[in-house]
Design a protein around this motif. Structure first.
Motif, mmCIF file in Angstrom:
data_model
loop_
_atom_site.group_PDB
_atom_site.id
_atom_site.type_symbol
_atom_site.label_atom_id
_atom_site.label_comp_id
_atom_site.label_asym_id
_atom_site.label_seq_id
_atom_site.Cartn_x
_atom_site.Cartn_y
_atom_site.Cartn_z
ATOM 1 N N THR A 65 36.188 5.723 31.482
ATOM 2 C CA THR A 65 36.176 5.698 30.022
ATOM 3 C C THR A 65 34.808 6.166 29.541
ATOM 4 O O THR A 65 33.768 5.708 30.041
ATOM 5 N N ASN B 100 36.344 7.501 23.637
ATOM 6 C CA ASN B 100 36.746 6.263 22.979
ATOM 7 C C ASN B 100 35.658 5.823 22.005
ATOM 8 O O ASN B 100 34.475 5.776 22.369
ATOM 9 N N ASP B 101 36.066 5.502 20.790
ATOM 10 C CA ASP B 101 35.138 4.955 19.804
ATOM 11 C C ASP B 101 34.782 3.535 20.218
ATOM 12 O O ASP B 101 35.673 2.692 20.403
ATOM 13 N N HIS B 102 33.477 3.270 20.377
ATOM 14 C CA HIS B 102 33.058 1.960 20.876
ATOM 15 C C HIS B 102 33.288 0.844 19.861
ATOM 16 O O HIS B 102 33.195 -0.339 20.217
ATOM 17 N N PHE C 47 32.272 7.096 26.024
ATOM 18 C CA PHE C 47 32.073 6.752 24.623
ATOM 19 C C PHE C 47 31.241 7.787 23.868
ATOM 20 O O PHE C 47 31.040 7.650 22.669
#
Length: 518
Positions: free
Chosen positions: A272, A151-153, A274
């Protein structure tokens, strides 16, 4: 489960308790207790057709079912829904079920009972065949079909992460890591890290027929990707792809892929990540636990089996690490250069319009024609469009043009003779712009090609006798009139017989009026 119905049936046929125990694989004490309880309950053969061994156990031994009331019954419907997800199986769900029970101070069922509850809801069977392998002989590699995500932070955008798996069939010891792509560079780099993890290399690598590993699939003569083959040669191993549509040729990898999908991908499904480093760190923890899981039918684990039975058979790693290279194809242009990674590199002009293979690493660019290296350059970085040319790659005429400067013409004049050298020096000094002087010197060299070096030398000598500032035109006039062929002494004698030049050029002198001078 004790076979209560069979025990009562054999007892009705007057079979001895020893015979019943042998037939039902049950101890004689259990046989004796079952017959005693049946007699107390007035049970005899034949029984109701709908009665099962479970019903008879509940009737004859109610205390066994009383103890199960304290255990938490698994939710079979939830189990069925979780099993529909990729990579999830009963072993993983039972492990999570046990953790949930312990956190709530409840007693879980055993794995066997857990499976029985679910199979009453939905039955599932599998069959496998195990093949023995020699230690250190084969390494089976593959990509897991299921991917993980990063996931792009900042934006929250999800990026796929592809899971690489390598397994040794003898010990089932596995290596797992995540990659951002499935291209050749990540494929080869994952192999290199797997070799480092195992501490050695196998004799054979068995991949699938994927494009990053096999350029052309064939049952008998597959064409291996050039970079992949080069990496295998560096580590002294061999690539033998599995047959097309024969996944059993690498059954260990396929089996490990299934287990990895469960014990790593499925177990991390609720977390999740990052960054790739964070994901691989979590994968490493799960991989360590997966390799340390004890075997079900023998002592030890995959890790202990690898340390004790297989590690010694692996070949040692080379002293130098393989430098990752990519292979490309290019066509040599008319200017004997190829265009690779936004830069121009020269090759010998003999290969103009030929297709060549180019090997590119982080430091060097090598050009091959029919597996023979014809050029090598240090890889250039910086602004795009740079031209890197080696003089030896140029034709003779182009080489002359590139090296045509004052030093070149002075060297030519020195080789032609002292008069030619002096002429060249004075021509160079007579122009303010060197390029104009070089053009005049080039004309002098062309005269040598037309008439010969000897005649140009004699012409320069003649011109220097009557002017200190020779020009290309004066040398050219001497050559055209053939004056350079006349002896220089005769010419001086003729000059001595010629009338004396009047120092006053603006007067006619006595000769004009017919006066004879003494």
């Amino acid at each position: 489960m004790v076979k209560y119905r069979e025990i009562l049936r054999l007892h009705a046929q007057e079979v001895s308790q020893r015979g019943i125990a042998s037939s039902c694989s049950t101890s004689r004490n259990t046989i004796r207790e079952v017959l005693k309880r049946a007699q107390a309950k007035n049970l005899s053969w034949p029984l109701e057709a709908t009665w099962t061994d479970h019903d008879l156990q509940e009737l004859l031994f109610p205390e066994k079912h009383a103890s199960s009331d304290f255990r938490k019954r698994p939710d079979c419907e939830a189990i069925h829904q979780e099993l529909a997800k990729p990579g999830v199986n009963l072993a993983l769900l039972w492990d999570e079920y046990c953790l949930t029970c312990r956190s709530q101070n409840e007693i879980p069922y055993s794995y066997r009972q857990f499976c029985r509850f679910y199979h009453a809801y939905a039955r599932k069977t599998k069959a496998t065949m195990r093949i023995k392998r020699k230690p250190g002989e084969i390494l089976e590699v593959d990509w897991v079909g299921q991917t993980m995500t990063l996931n792009d932070h900042l934006t929250g955008e999800e990026m796929p992460v592809y899971i690489f798996v390598a397994a040794l069939p003898c010990s089932q010891y596995a290596y797992v890591e995540g990659c951002l792509s499935m291209d050749a560079s990540d494929w080869i780099a994952a192999h290199m890290r797997a070799f480092t993890f195992f501490g050695g290399t196998p004799r054979i690598i068995v991949p699938d027929n994927l494009k990053t590993g096999v350029t052309k699939a064939s049952r008998y003569e597959p064409v291996i990707h050039a970079s992949y083959q080069e990496m295998a040669e560096h580590y002294q191993t061999t690539v033998v792809p599995a047959r097309v549509r024969h996944p059993k040729d690498k059954a260990s990898a396929e089996s490990t892929v299934g287990h990895i999908s469960t014990w790593i991908i499925a177990s991390l499904r609720n977390q999740t990540f990052f960054s790739l480093a964070e994901l691989n760190e979590a994968i490493q923890e799960k991989r360590t636990a997966f390799n340390a899981r004890p075997f079900q039918k023998k002592k030890g684990s995959m890790e202990t089996a690898f340390r004790e039975e297989e590690q010694f058979a692996l070949r040692p790693l080379p002293t130098t690490k393989y430098e990752l290279a990519t292979w490309k194809k290019a066509t040599v242009q008319y200017d004997y250069h190829i265009f690779i990674e936004e830069m121009y590199y020269s090759v010998p002009y003999d290969y103009v319009k030929h297709q060549v293979d180019v090997r590119v690493t982080s430091t060097i660019v090598e050009v091959f024609y029919h597996h023979f290296r014809i050029a090598s350059h240090k890889k250039r970085t910086g602004p795009t469009g740079q031209v890197i040319t080696i003089m030896d790659h140029m034709p003779a005429d182009h080489k002359k043009y590139m090296t045509f400067d004052a030093d070149y013409v002075l060297k030519w004049g020195n080789e032609a003779g002292p008069n030619s050298f002096t002429t060249v020096q004075r021509i160079l000094s007579s122009y303010q712009v060197e390029k104009q002087a070089l053009r005049a010197c080039l004309g002098l060299i062309k005269l040598a090609d037309t008439y010969s070096v000897e005649r140009v030398e004699h012409a320069c000598q003649r011109v220097l006798t009557y002017t200190p500032r020779p020009t290309l035109k004066s040398v050219q006039t001497v050559l055209k009139t053939g004056s350079d062929k006349q002896p220089l002494a005769m010419s001086k004698e003729n000059e001595s017989q010629s009338p004396t030049t009047n120092p006053y050029g603006f007067t006619r002198g006595p000769e004009y009026y017919g006066r004879k001078t003494k």
